[in-house]
Scaffold this active site. Structure first.
Site, PDB file in Angstrom:
ATOM      1  N   GLU A 194      -6.225  -0.869  -7.300  1.00 18.47           N
ATOM      2  CA  GLU A 194      -5.306   0.030  -8.011  1.00 18.47           C
ATOM      3  C   GLU A 194      -4.252  -0.827  -8.716  1.00 18.47           C
ATOM      4  OE1 GLU A 194      -5.387   4.013  -5.129  1.00 18.47           O
ATOM      5  OE2 GLU A 194      -3.831   2.521  -4.802  1.00 18.47           O
ATOM      6  N   ASN A 242      -4.538   6.513  -1.063  1.00 21.18           N
ATOM      7  CA  ASN A 242      -3.844   6.898   0.169  1.00 21.18           C
ATOM      8  C   ASN A 242      -3.227   8.285   0.088  1.00 21.18           C
ATOM      9  OD1 ASN A 242      -4.466   4.833   1.894  1.00 21.18           O
ATOM     10  ND2 ASN A 242      -2.778   3.543   1.186  1.00 21.18           N
ATOM     11  N   SER A 244       0.819  -1.204   0.000  1.00 25.05           N
ATOM     12  CA  SER A 244       0.000   0.000   0.000  1.00 25.05           C
ATOM     13  C   SER A 244       0.854   1.256   0.000  1.00 25.05           C
ATOM     14  CB  SER A 244      -0.959   0.004   1.188  1.00 25.05           C
ATOM     15  OG  SER A 244      -0.294  -0.369   2.344  1.00 25.05           O
ATOM     16  N   HIS A 281      -3.152  -3.465  -5.945  1.00 28.53           N
ATOM     17  CA  HIS A 281      -3.456  -2.975  -4.598  1.00 28.53           C
ATOM     18  C   HIS A 281      -4.944  -3.094  -4.276  1.00 28.53           C
ATOM     19  CE1 HIS A 281      -3.586   0.559  -1.553  1.00 28.53           C
ATOM     20  NE2 HIS A 281      -3.373  -0.578  -0.938  1.00 28.53           N
TER      21      HIS A 281
HETATM   22  P1  NAI Z   1      -0.661  -9.494   7.820  1.00 24.20           P
HETATM   23  O1  NAI Z   1       0.321  -9.205   8.886  1.00 24.20           O
HETATM   24  O2  NAI Z   1      -2.086  -9.770   8.183  1.00 24.20           O
HETATM   25  O3  NAI Z   1      -0.139 -10.736   6.946  1.00 24.20           O
HETATM   26  C1  NAI Z   1       1.161 -10.853   6.448  1.00 24.20           C
HETATM   27  C2  NAI Z   1       1.487 -12.334   6.336  1.00 24.20           C
HETATM   28  O4  NAI Z   1       2.704 -12.475   5.607  1.00 24.20           O
HETATM   29  C3  NAI Z   1       1.701 -13.008   7.688  1.00 24.20           C
HETATM   30  O5  NAI Z   1       0.895 -14.176   7.743  1.00 24.20           O
HETATM   31  C4  NAI Z   1       3.197 -13.342   7.701  1.00 24.20           C
HETATM   32  O6  NAI Z   1       3.477 -14.555   8.377  1.00 24.20           O
HETATM   33  C5  NAI Z   1       3.493 -13.477   6.228  1.00 24.20           C
HETATM   34  N1  NAI Z   1       4.876 -13.203   5.860  1.00 24.20           N
HETATM   35  C6  NAI Z   1       5.679 -12.216   6.288  1.00 24.20           C
HETATM   36  N2  NAI Z   1       6.869 -12.276   5.652  1.00 24.20           N
HETATM   37  C7  NAI Z   1       6.806 -13.319   4.776  1.00 24.20           C
HETATM   38  C8  NAI Z   1       7.686 -13.850   3.821  1.00 24.20           C
HETATM   39  N3  NAI Z   1       8.883 -13.333   3.622  1.00 24.20           N
HETATM   40  N4  NAI Z   1       7.277 -14.921   3.086  1.00 24.20           N
HETATM   41  C9  NAI Z   1       6.059 -15.474   3.278  1.00 24.20           C
HETATM   42  N5  NAI Z   1       5.168 -14.988   4.174  1.00 24.20           N
HETATM   43  C10 NAI Z   1       5.535 -13.922   4.916  1.00 24.20           C
HETATM   44  O7  NAI Z   1      -0.571  -8.262   6.806  1.00 24.20           O
HETATM   45  P2  NAI Z   1      -1.702  -7.698   5.822  1.00 24.20           P
HETATM   46  O8  NAI Z   1      -2.492  -6.678   6.532  1.00 24.20           O
HETATM   47  O9  NAI Z   1      -2.384  -8.830   5.150  1.00 24.20           O
HETATM   48  O10 NAI Z   1      -0.797  -6.906   4.767  1.00 24.20           O
HETATM   49  C11 NAI Z   1      -0.048  -7.570   3.774  1.00 24.20           C
HETATM   50  C12 NAI Z   1       0.368  -6.561   2.710  1.00 24.20           C
HETATM   51  O11 NAI Z   1      -0.791  -5.929   2.157  1.00 24.20           O
HETATM   52  C13 NAI Z   1       1.268  -5.443   3.201  1.00 24.20           C
HETATM   53  O12 NAI Z   1       2.164  -5.101   2.178  1.00 24.20           O
HETATM   54  C14 NAI Z   1       0.283  -4.315   3.453  1.00 24.20           C
HETATM   55  O13 NAI Z   1       0.870  -3.036   3.400  1.00 24.20           O
HETATM   56  C15 NAI Z   1      -0.682  -4.519   2.302  1.00 24.20           C
HETATM   57  N6  NAI Z   1      -2.025  -3.976   2.482  1.00 24.20           N
HETATM   58  C16 NAI Z   1      -2.657  -4.055   3.701  1.00 24.20           C
HETATM   59  C17 NAI Z   1      -3.952  -3.534   3.843  1.00 24.20           C
HETATM   60  C18 NAI Z   1      -4.646  -3.637   5.169  1.00 24.20           C
HETATM   61  O14 NAI Z   1      -5.625  -2.884   5.375  1.00 24.20           O
HETATM   62  N7  NAI Z   1      -4.245  -4.513   6.075  1.00 24.20           N
HETATM   63  C19 NAI Z   1      -4.662  -2.884   2.722  1.00 24.20           C
HETATM   64  C20 NAI Z   1      -3.947  -2.938   1.476  1.00 24.20           C
HETATM   65  C21 NAI Z   1      -2.654  -3.424   1.395  1.00 24.20           C
END
Ligand code: NAI
Length: 510
Positions: free
Chosen positions: A158, A196, A125, A146
């Site tokens: 996006e 954003n 994001s 995105h």
């Molecule tokens: P989250 O913390 O819920 O999930 C991330 C997952 O990735 C975890 O299960 C973790 O174990 C895993 N992980 C971390 N490093 C890893 C790696 N090297 N290889 C494999 N798995 C790995 O995070 P979330 O909220 O799902 O966010 C994920 C991405 O999406 C981020 O880049 C975030 O900025 C983006 N994003 C988040 C939004 C939100 O509202 N939470 C909205 C839009 C984008």
């Protein structure tokens, strides 16, 4: 620019099985793709698939998906134990931790595994697609995809292109997101992409109003909802998002734009963070969510006595709406439809205008009309239920009473603000429009896409550019100019796109 979507029997890999990865895997599986889910944390992908199956069953129970379709989608989901199992993926969507080095390392390892036609996508994001792609042998096949949270429900996606992204890759992702039932928009990889970035003023302007003591949080929230037509007021929304997350996004956009004053973070929000007042998740933010806490309510003026003389001036949208509302309430008034000045109404002692970005006190001094009362912008003056007003310091004792009585007679609840320039809705909406205009002017996205993105990504009641056109680009320019003069701040500088539109027919759309 039309490309075919990925065939729906092609394999989609999702890396990172957290909140976003799970949602994206669900969408791809429902669309027919075999989906492989990978997570670095033991058991995370397995439990994510269980969670998705529960969601699919719920959708079937609610009749939003047939039981067969839910079962088939569930059967398409599988766990891959590592990146090396993803050789057959036509598309890999990365949704791991928001960290540049981690994302770069993951994509470098993927390059050695997937086929030459595979598309690589990141759900980041805030991180530059260009920066992620810089370490790849073939950055042309990397783009941002995105989604918004919760991904299965939010329609916007996006499609973000970095400096090296191939147009055909962005177009294939666009067509694929479309085929998945989403509304994609193209964006260039600039800080905050579209949503954003353009949403920053929704928080920033009211934080400033609060700092300037314009009104309290519940009153500003109520005005933004009941006059502005926003689903949630900005303070309750920040509490829901969490101040840690919201402040981090603001800081990252501000830093990425080399500390442009437009995006300056707020001391008020920083203090909430320092105090652990993170919003709903910590029990307290702007509001108190703990059990037994007193719920804050908006300040509303008590009923006032209506003077006998009411005249409505001109034929503006607001004058017409007020006339209709007064007629519906059987309140007599005189109409001066041919008036060509800026007055909206004269009532008893009060002379009422719509804010133009000057304070009431400044406007009264400059016009020589001491009894000046200003009213705020509303999304739709005929259906608004509340309106913010301010009153010049020079006005007579009865002025405020008379203006409030008029608006109450029209069926509006009235919230009296301190005499700050631009009031709440006008100030916020003109700044949203200004940011949207700058994004378009700088080639980040099209005018139609910025409007669609803000309606679908953050539920705004109207796209900011369409809203600016409705207010009138000259009015938007004047409000921003007056805000700039009264604050002496560069943050209110007017987008060249708005300035141009003032000389060229008033349209902000191509
Ligand atoms: P989250 O913390 O819920 O999930 C991330 C997952 O990735 C975890 O299960 C973790 O174990 C895993 N992980 C971390 N490093 C890893 C790696 N090297 N290889 C494999 N798995 C790995 O995070 P979330 O909220 O799902 O966010 C994920 C991405 O999406 C981020 O880049 C975030 O900025 C983006 N994003 C988040 C939004 C939100 O509202 N939470 C909205 C839009 C984008």
């Amino acid at each position: 620019m039309s490309a075919a979507p990925l065939p729906n029997d092609s394999t989609v890999a999702v890396i990172g099985a957290g909140a976003m990865g799970s949602g994206i895997a669900q969408i791809a599986a429902v669309a027919g793709h075999p989906v492989k889910l990978v997570d670095a944390r033991d058991g995370a992908a397995v439990s994510a698939i269980e969670g998705i199956r529960t969601q699919l069953n719920k959708l079937a129970d609610k009749g939003k998906l047939s039981p067969d379709a839910a079962q088939a989608a569930a059967a398409r989901l599988s766990v891959a134990s590592s990146v090396s199992d993803l050789a057959d993926a036509a598309l890999v969507v990365e949704a791991i931790v928001e960290d540049l080095a981690a994302k770069q390392a993951l994509f470098v390892s993927l390059e050695g595994v997937v086929g030459s036609d595979a598309i690589l996508a990141t759900n980041t994001s805030s991180i530059s697609i260009t920066a992620i792609g810089a370490v790849l042998k073939r950055p042309e096949r990397l783009a941002g995809l995105h989604f918004f949270n919760p991904a299965p429900l939010m329609p916007l996606v996006e499609i973000v292109s970095g400096i090296g992204t191939d147009v055909s890759v962005a177009d294939t992702l666009f067509a694929t997101a479309n085929a998945w039932g989403k509304t994609p928009v193209h964006a260039r990889s600039t800080p905050g992409f579209i949503v954003n970035r353009v949403a920053r003023p929704y928080y920033a302007e009211v934080l400033r109003l609060l700092q300037e003591g314009a009104a309290d949080v519940a009153t500003i929230d109520a005005v933004m909802r009941e006059a502005g037509g926003f689903k949630m007021g900005p303070f309750e929304l920040m509490d829901m998002i969490g101040h840690d997350v919201n402040f981090a996004v603001t800081r990252s956009v501000w830093n990425a734009f080399f500390n442009d004053k437009r995006f300056t973070p707020s001391l008020i929000q920083q203090e909430l963070l320092e105090g652990g007042f993170l919003g709903r998740k910590s029990g307290r933010g702007f509001y108190d969510y703990r059990e037994g806490a007193v719920k804050l309510s908006a300040a509303t003026e008590a009923p006032r006595t209506l003077p006998s003389t009411i005249t409505l001036h001109g034929k503006t949208e607001i004058a017409t709406a007020l006339a209709e509302r007064l007629s519906n309430a059987a309140t007599p008034f005189t109409s001066n439809a041919s008036a060509s000045d800026e007055r909206l109404a004269t009532v008893g002692d009060a002379v009422v205008f719509v804010t133009d970005g000057r304070s009431a006190t400044q406007r009264a001094a400059e016009s020589g009309i001491a009894n000046t009362v200003l009213i705020d912008l509303a999304l739709d003056y005929s259906s608004a239920t509340r309106i913010a007003i301010s009153c010049a310091k020079q006005c007579s004792a009865s002025t405020l009473n008379d203006a409030i009585a008029l608006l109450q007679a029209a069926g509006l609840q009235v919230s009296l603000f301190k005499d700050i320039p631009g009031l709440a809705v006008m100030r916020t909406v003109t700044m949203l429009a200004n940011e949207a205009a700058d994004a378009v002017n700088q080639g980040v996205c099209s005018a139609a896409d910025v409007d669609a993105a803000m309606r679908l990504g953050v539920n705004y009641p109207r796209g900011p550019l369409a809203w600016a056109e409705q207010i009138g680009v000259h009015t938007v320019r004047d409000v921003l100019r007056n805000l700039g003069i009264s604050t002496g701040e560069d943050r209110y500088r007017i987008s060249p796109l708005i300035q141009q539109a003032c000389y060229a027919g008033g349209s902000l759309h191509e």
